[in-house]
Design a protein around this motif. Structure first.
Motif, PDB file in Angstrom:
ATOM      1  N   VAL A 271      37.236  49.861  39.779  1.00 23.62           N
ATOM      2  CA  VAL A 271      38.517  49.675  39.085  1.00 23.62           C
ATOM      3  C   VAL A 271      39.037  48.258  39.281  1.00 23.62           C
ATOM      4  O   VAL A 271      39.509  47.617  38.332  1.00 23.62           O
ATOM      5  N   LEU A 272      38.959  47.740  40.492  1.00 28.44           N
ATOM      6  CA  LEU A 272      39.396  46.360  40.731  1.00 28.44           C
ATOM      7  C   LEU A 272      38.572  45.372  39.915  1.00 28.44           C
ATOM      8  O   LEU A 272      39.104  44.384  39.387  1.00 28.44           O
ATOM      9  N   ASN A 273      37.278  45.610  39.843  1.00 31.33           N
ATOM     10  CA  ASN A 273      36.406  44.732  39.056  1.00 31.33           C
ATOM     11  C   ASN A 273      36.819  44.735  37.582  1.00 31.33           C
ATOM     12  O   ASN A 273      36.873  43.684  36.929  1.00 31.33           O
ATOM     13  N   GLN A 274      37.134  45.920  37.064  1.00 30.04           N
ATOM     14  CA  GLN A 274      37.560  46.020  35.672  1.00 30.04           C
ATOM     15  C   GLN A 274      38.878  45.278  35.437  1.00 30.04           C
ATOM     16  O   GLN A 274      39.022  44.535  34.458  1.00 30.04           O
ATOM     17  N   ILE A 275      39.829  45.485  36.339  1.00 32.79           N
ATOM     18  CA  ILE A 275      41.158  44.889  36.148  1.00 32.79           C
ATOM     19  C   ILE A 275      41.105  43.371  36.321  1.00 32.79           C
ATOM     20  O   ILE A 275      41.647  42.614  35.500  1.00 32.79           O
ATOM     21  N   THR A 276      40.482  42.904  37.402  1.00 35.32           N
ATOM     22  CA  THR A 276      40.451  41.461  37.648  1.00 35.32           C
ATOM     23  C   THR A 276      39.582  40.740  36.619  1.00 35.32           C
ATOM     24  O   THR A 276      39.896  39.618  36.205  1.00 35.32           O
ATOM     25  N   GLY A 277      38.468  41.384  36.198  1.00 39.80           N
ATOM     26  CA  GLY A 277      37.633  40.775  35.162  1.00 39.80           C
ATOM     27  C   GLY A 277      38.394  40.623  33.853  1.00 39.80           C
ATOM     28  O   GLY A 277      38.303  39.584  33.177  1.00 39.80           O
ATOM     29  N   ALA A 279      41.688  40.379  33.590  1.00 34.71           N
ATOM     30  CA  ALA A 279      42.720  39.354  33.771  1.00 34.71           C
ATOM     31  C   ALA A 279      42.120  37.950  33.698  1.00 34.71           C
ATOM     32  O   ALA A 279      42.710  37.042  33.101  1.00 34.71           O
ATOM     33  N   LEU A 280      40.954  37.753  34.294  1.00 36.85           N
ATOM     34  CA  LEU A 280      40.307  36.439  34.258  1.00 36.85           C
ATOM     35  C   LEU A 280      39.897  36.059  32.832  1.00 36.85           C
ATOM     36  O   LEU A 280      40.054  34.907  32.407  1.00 36.85           O
ATOM     37  N   GLN A 281      39.371  37.028  32.108  1.00 36.54           N
ATOM     38  CA  GLN A 281      38.941  36.757  30.742  1.00 36.54           C
ATOM     39  C   GLN A 281      40.114  36.350  29.845  1.00 36.54           C
ATOM     40  O   GLN A 281      40.002  35.458  29.003  1.00 36.54           O
ATOM     41  N   ARG A 282      41.262  36.985  30.088  1.00 39.88           N
ATOM     42  CA  ARG A 282      42.447  36.701  29.270  1.00 39.88           C
ATOM     43  C   ARG A 282      43.334  35.610  29.867  1.00 39.88           C
ATOM     44  O   ARG A 282      44.350  35.247  29.296  1.00 39.88           O
ATOM     45  N   LYS A 283      42.911  35.122  31.074  1.00 42.90           N
ATOM     46  CA  LYS A 283      43.721  34.137  31.801  1.00 42.90           C
ATOM     47  C   LYS A 283      45.137  34.648  32.061  1.00 42.90           C
ATOM     48  O   LYS A 283      46.134  33.936  31.916  1.00 42.90           O
TER      49      LYS A 283
END
Length: 317
Positions: A271-277, A279-283
């Motif tokens: 879940v953390l990987n999904q959320i942080t990934g 957020a990073l993709q969308r800046k």
């Protein structure tokens, strides 16, 4: 004189310990080991049998049955009690100290009971009473008297130190100083048996714990995994970025209050990987991102919730 056990043996070994007072069974079939040099926490609400166990280990109370070894000897053996007294330190919830003595005088008197005590000035500095060394005990605050209690417990360089609620009455700064002292003692090889109602203290200091309920051990092990808390649910919290809708998130929130998001999961890595990934993709910035596992206090309360008060007729907790 009893033959001393090898230093590789546990500092404390308790097996099938039993103790009753009249019709009250205070301790029932309690077993645990405390390794040398570790901080071990014995936990439980009032009436759970904690004080009874500790008094048996200290040699102040006789057991009914079971095996108990402390530093390789039986604390109930009269021939070994003097030997044991020279090697243990005891910090009770309340100690009787002559109020008209100064801090230095009280420590000096107790130092005389031991063959190789710590230097008095060293103990005064360790417990943070440098400015009160020549003050009379009756002039000390409650927290300062508690620090003196700890000083009396360590003056004899104990191999094993019993600490009963050591930071009760201390302010946050003094609590942290006491924690550092306990860590220092353990680092020097002192074994510490700690009793505390502060779960943050237990988690900060103890390598292992045992939880008592109605005179029996209901859970034991490292604080991080006690009661399966290392395998339980976690709560991920963060603030929803401006202009982002709940439906835009890659994982549906479990709960939300405006922009405050909570996701409860047993698979925090994914879940953390999904959320942080995402957020990073969308800046996008995830303000207040926090991951919280079930706390030690939550586990402790769940294990002991039926014991909210001392049983009627009990004389030991």
């Amino acid at each position: 004189m009893t033959n001393r056990k090898s230093l590789t043996m546990p500092a404390i070994r308790v097996a099938n310990l039993q103790k009753s007072f009249k019709n009250l069974e205070a301790v029932h079939d309690v077993s645990f080991d405390v390794e040398r040099g570790e901080v071990f926490a014995l936990l439980g609400p009032n009436g759970a049998g904690k004080t009874t166990c500790i008094e048996i280990l200290e040699g102040f109370l006789r057991r009914d049955s079971g095996e108990v070894q402390v530093l390789g000897v039986d604390p109930g053996s009269r021939q070994d009690q003097q030997w044991l007294r020279m090697r243990i330190g005891v910090v009770l919830q309340e100690l009787a100290v002559e109020s008209f003595f100064t801090v230095r005088q009280v420590l000096a008197r107790n130092a005389g009971f031991y063959p190789a005590p710590r230097p008095i000035d060293e103990v005064i500095e360790l417990v943070g009473l440098g400015e009160k060394a020549d003050a009379r005990v009756k002039r000390l605050s409650g927290g300062q008297q508690r620090r003196l209690d700890i000083g009396l417990g360590i003056i004899g360089r104990p191999e094993l130190l019993f600490l009963d609620e050591p930071t009760t009455g201390l302010d946050p700064g003094a609590r942290r100083t006491t924690w550092e002292l306990i860590r220092t003692l353990a680092g020097e090889g002192t074994t510490v048996l700690l009793s505390s109602h502060y779960m943050d203290e237990v988690e900060a200091l103890a390598k292992s714990v045992a939880v008592l309920r109605r005179g029996s051990v209901v859970a034991s092990g490292p604080p991080a995994s006690l009661g399966g808390r290392d395998r339980g649910q976690v709560t991920i919290r963060f603030t929803l970025p401006a202009g982002v809708a709940h439906s835009d998130l890659p994982v549906a929130p479990t709960r939300s209050n405006g922009t405050s998001i909570e996701i409860i999961t047993t698979d925090e890595i994914t879940v953390l990987n999904q959320i942080t990934g995402w957020a990073l993709q969308r800046k996008e910035a995830l303000m207040g991102l926090d991951v919280t596992r079930t706390t030690l206090e939550d586990v402790y309360i769940a294990l002991t919730h039926e014991e909210s008060h001392e049983p009627e007729g009990a004389t030991h907790d």
